[in-house]
Write an enzyme that holds these catalytic residues in place. Structure first.
Site, PDB file in Angstrom:
ATOM      1  N   ASP A   1     -14.426 -10.235   1.113  1.00 60.92           N
ATOM      2  CA  ASP A   1     -13.791  -9.459   2.179  1.00 60.92           C
ATOM      3  C   ASP A   1     -14.479  -8.124   2.407  1.00 60.92           C
ATOM      4  O   ASP A   1     -14.261  -7.480   3.435  1.00 60.92           O
ATOM      5  CB  ASP A   1     -12.298  -9.251   1.900  1.00 60.92           C
ATOM      6  CG  ASP A   1     -12.005  -8.689   0.531  1.00 60.92           C
ATOM      7  OD1 ASP A   1     -12.717  -9.047  -0.418  1.00 60.92           O
ATOM      8  OD2 ASP A   1     -11.058  -7.904   0.397  1.00 60.92           O
TER       9      ASP A   1
ATOM     10  N   SER B   1       0.841  -1.202   0.000  1.00 62.65           N
ATOM     11  CA  SER B   1       0.000   0.000   0.000  1.00 62.65           C
ATOM     12  C   SER B   1       0.874   1.249   0.000  1.00 62.65           C
ATOM     13  O   SER B   1       1.654   1.471   0.925  1.00 62.65           O
ATOM     14  CB  SER B   1      -0.914   0.004   1.231  1.00 62.65           C
ATOM     15  OG  SER B   1      -1.832  -1.067   1.173  1.00 62.65           O
TER      16      SER B   1
END
Length: 370
Positions: free
Chosen positions: A236, A84
């Site tokens: 998710d 990320s």
């Protein structure tokens, strides 16, 4: 995740029949478990895998805890790591801070460099939020200038319990402007060296009608999520009590696949807003991810919160994607010609009414033979 849950997860999955076994390790932050946890993963995979099994491991992380020990192990077992990173320090640090407001960008870059040093394959996951949605070219150039050539841009769309958009989320127009700006940075200069996941997925969809990202499918039965305690969910983004399928301690994967909860969740994707199938770009969007659908009091499913942005992007890039598709098909023809015969000088003879060898499904005369 306890050792007993981990072992049950791995052993039961590897007992099924698959062409390849794909594990995606994410959290929270999975690297908080330390190197020994990932060594236990690969030990169990070796213990329970049938001879010749193909196992694919992926890890999604903020990269701040990547050290030499972990990176060496990830390299040894060919993990693909998604890191990320939301752009340069002044952008990334806007939201991604440690407790006490300490910025995290430096630790992320250190972790990425450690992965590089150990030759671990990685890509960049960029969350598109209010912090960077108006700075697309700055984000893109920063990533490319640092030698990061595999990008995934993820729109930040989060609602509160009342269906109100949270302040760090983006709207459709912002998403459309961001995507168009990214595309214009990428095309045509970087099309051969930079891979942008959704652009690749759209080409796959246009050329082969393949659904390489789940949002482009008409059914959301794509994978399972297993929580730390073994509870199983369909996605998710939808880890909710009413969508719990079972627990791996007492639920087989065959039972999970046949579960009405799982099947009904998958079918929700086809229950679209009536405007969606009428859209000329429907095949390139498929109504977007369910997570992005706007809530309303009526029983009719809402449009994607990002609908206006997708429309803007598809209009902006339509001709360019058509040209890219033709280029891919020509390259396939070229590769086909080279490999058609042991004598590479011999050219393949393709009848005008035969299927085009580029894989488009069209006749040769209507495709690359024009």
């Amino acid at each position: 995740m306890s050792d007993s849950v981990l072992e049950r997860l791995i052993s039961s999955y590897l007992a099924t029949r698959q062409n390849a076994y794909s594990f995606v390790w994410q959290g929270g932050e999975p690297t908080l478990m330390g190197t020994e946890f990932f060594k236990r993963i690969t030990d169990l995979q070796k213990k329970y895998a049938r001879p010749g099994s193909r196992i694919i491991n992926s890890l999604q992380t903020n990269a701040t805890l990547i050290n030499d020990s972990l990176a060496a192990h990830l390299a040894q077992y060919n993990f693909l790591v998604g890191c990320s990173l939301d752009g340069p320090p002044e952008i990334h640090n806007h939201y991604r801070k440690y407790p006490g407001s300490k910025p995290s960008h430096g630790a992320v870059m250190k972790g990425i460099e450690t992965l590089r040093r150990h030759n671990v394959e990685f890509n960049i996951l960029t969350l598109v939020s209010k912090a960077n949605v108006h700075l697309a070219s700055s984000v893109y150039r920063y990533l490319v200038n640092h030698g990061f050539f595999f990008h995934q841009y993820i729109p930040c769309v989060e609602f509160d319990k009342n269906g109100t958009l949270l302040p760090f989320s983006i709207n459709g127009n912002e998403w459309g402007n961001f995507l168009c700006e990214i595309f214009d940075c990428w095309h045509p200069r970087d099309i051969q060296r930079v891979s942008i996941r959704h652009f690749d997925a759209l080409l796959n969809k246009r050329i082969d009608n393949a659904e390489s990202v789940c949002s482009l499918s008409d059914n959301c039965c794509r994978y399972f999520v297993v929580e730390y305690n073994g509870d199983i969910y369909p996605c998710d983004f939808f880890v909710r009590k009413e969508l719990m399928i079972g627990n791996i301690a007492d639920t087989s994967w065959e039972t999970a696949l046949a579960s009405p909860v799982y099947r009904n969740f998958g079918l929700q994707k086809s229950k679209l807003n009536p405007k969606c199938p009428e859209c000329i770009y429907f095949d390139l969007c498929m109504g977007d991810c369910q997570k992005h659908w706007e809530r309303n009091e009526a029983q009719v499913p809402g449009l994607s919160h990002l609908c206006t942005g997708w429309l803007q992007f598809f209009k902006h890039t339509e001709q360019a994607f058509d040209d890219l598709g033709k280029m891919v098909r020509i390259n396939r023809i070229s590769d086909y010609a080279k490999n058609f015969s042991p004598d590479s000088r011999k050219k393949p003879r393709v009848g005008r009414n035969q299927p085009c060898p580029c894989g488009s499904g069209k006749k040769y005369k209507k495709c690359c033979g024009q």
